[in-house]
Design a protein around this motif. Structure first.
Motif, PDB file in Angstrom:
ATOM      1  N   MET A 275      -0.053  28.816  30.839  1.00 24.39           N
ATOM      2  CA  MET A 275      -0.444  29.821  29.864  1.00 24.39           C
ATOM      3  C   MET A 275      -0.015  29.440  28.445  1.00 24.39           C
ATOM      4  SD  MET A 275      -2.228  31.910  31.517  1.00 24.39           S
ATOM      5  CE  MET A 275      -2.455  32.969  30.089  1.00 24.39           C
ATOM      6  N   LYS A 276       1.071  28.718  28.297  1.00 23.31           N
ATOM      7  CA  LYS A 276       1.537  28.324  26.972  1.00 23.31           C
ATOM      8  C   LYS A 276       0.680  27.235  26.346  1.00 23.31           C
ATOM      9  CE  LYS A 276       6.448  29.525  27.443  1.00 23.31           C
ATOM     10  NZ  LYS A 276       7.842  28.987  27.527  1.00 23.31           N
ATOM     11  N   GLU A 277      -0.048  26.494  27.166  1.00 19.66           N
ATOM     12  CA  GLU A 277      -0.784  25.331  26.669  1.00 19.66           C
ATOM     13  C   GLU A 277      -2.157  25.672  26.103  1.00 19.66           C
ATOM     14  OE1 GLU A 277      -0.944  22.718  29.964  1.00 19.66           O
ATOM     15  OE2 GLU A 277       1.156  22.073  29.802  1.00 19.66           O
ATOM     16  N   GLY A 278      -2.722  26.789  26.495  1.00 23.29           N
ATOM     17  CA  GLY A 278      -4.102  27.070  26.124  1.00 23.29           C
ATOM     18  C   GLY A 278      -4.258  28.159  25.095  1.00 23.29           C
ATOM     19  N   LYS A 279      -5.491  28.292  24.601  1.00 25.19           N
ATOM     20  CA  LYS A 279      -5.838  29.346  23.653  1.00 25.19           C
ATOM     21  C   LYS A 279      -7.124  30.076  24.042  1.00 25.19           C
ATOM     22  CE  LYS A 279      -3.635  27.206  19.606  1.00 25.19           C
ATOM     23  NZ  LYS A 279      -3.858  26.694  18.226  1.00 25.19           N
ATOM     24  N   LYS A 280      -8.029  29.375  24.711  1.00 23.99           N
ATOM     25  CA  LYS A 280      -9.328  29.948  25.072  1.00 23.99           C
ATOM     26  C   LYS A 280      -9.274  30.357  26.541  1.00 23.99           C
ATOM     27  CE  LYS A 280     -14.297  28.886  24.924  1.00 23.99           C
ATOM     28  NZ  LYS A 280     -15.288  27.797  24.712  1.00 23.99           N
TER      29      LYS A 280
END
Length: 317
Positions: A275-280
């Motif tokens: 969850m920390k790695e993404g934005k979309k």
């Protein structure tokens, strides 16, 4: 007094706000890898619309009679209410229809109709009524994600029907042994407290229904977007070190290559790291059997709404 929209929880998501699941078993693969269909049946997977379900971008001239008739007659679900329209309905009404009381001997009628659909014509003739097929609104479409080879998978069309009163429900004591009327927020609370269980699509749809504060708002929304169709959702399962993530179309990790639609993907990372790695995001994070998170950062399509984010706190883990 503000209207409340009540929901019946049963084996599939159903309500009065009434959402019916029509289940079709997959038996052979589609070329696009997005599903399979029974031999000789109209295509339901890949880029093909299910019979009667208007997917986004398809022609609104196809009214979708096929699935609506078994749903209104009660054949689509063992305990589904029979939705009938009286002889002189109010033309052009935008108000939710009233629930019509069941006919005498409904259990016997239901058994006959489930055995031979032609008996539904006799029921309508006896009552001088017609099935109220247009009371059912296209709501969503889900395909069962791949989990293991040979496991039965389904193509599910959810319909929504708004009624002022809860209609009688008749569990068949086999597939459905009971029913309960709950608001979306009550259903989610009962799920988290382990009183009931919701599959990820049901949890997702409950959160989507929470966007509406009244039955009238929900009914108006369905009427206003009636020609738009629905987005088909086929989750891809990502196994993590401490749970799993169901990726949905539009998510930055969602890959529409048929290889990934028919296989599990995995990572050694934990849910929190992912969850920390993404934005979309367009995903359901599964922490355990009674704890899901929903994360959506996309704009909704086809004039529909996406569910509000449901963020899981560390204290809940």
């Amino acid at each position: 007094m503000q209207e409340r929209h009540s929901l019946r929880m049963q084996r599939h998501l159903a309500a009065a706000v009434n959402i019916h699941g029509l289940w079709r078993r997959y038996q052979s693969r589609e070329s696009a890898g997005l599903g399979t269909r029974a031999r000789g049946a109209p295509p339901t997977g890949g880029v093909h619309p299910a019979p009667g379900l208007r997917l986004a971008g398809s022609s609104p001239s196809d009214p979708g009679l096929g699935p609506r008739v078994p749903t209104t007659s009660g054949r689509g679900s063992p305990s589904a209410p029979v939705l009938l329209l009286g002889q002189n309905p109010e033309p052009g009404s935008r108000a939710p229809p009233p629930a019509m009381s069941g006919p005498p001997g409904l259990d016997a009628w239901r058994a006959r109709v489930r055995k031979d659909p032609r008996h539904f014509l006799h029921l309508c003739a006896d009552l001088d009524c017609t099935p109220d097929i247009w009371a059912l609104h296209d709501w969503s479409s889900w395909l069962t994600p791949f989990t293991r080879e040979g496991l039965r998978r389904f193509d599910t069309a959810f319909y929504l029907c708004c009624l002022h009163q809860a209609p009688p429900v008749y569990p068949d004591a086999a597939e459905v042994v009971g029913c309960q009327w709950l608001s979306p927020s009550e259903a989610i609370k009962s799920f988290i407290s382990k009183e009931i269980w919701l599959a990820p699509p049901q949890f997702y749809e409950m959160r989507r229904l929470e966007n509406f504060v009244s039955l009238s708002d929900l009914h108006k929304f369905c009427l206003d977007r009636s020609l738009e169709g629905v987005q088909r959702l086929l989750p891809i399962t990502l196994l993590t070190a401490d749970g799993m993530v169901q990726l949905l179309p539009g998510d930055e990790l969602y890959l529409e290559d048929s290889k990934f639609l028919e296989e599990l993907i995995s990572t050694e990372k934990k849910n929190e790291e992912i969850m920390k790695e993404g934005k979309k995001f367009h995903r359901v994070v599964i922490y355990n059997r009674h704890l899901y998170g929903i994360y959506v950062t996309l704009q909704s399509k086809y004039k529909h709404v996406y569910p509000e984010n449901y963020i899981v706190n560390k204290s809940q883990l």
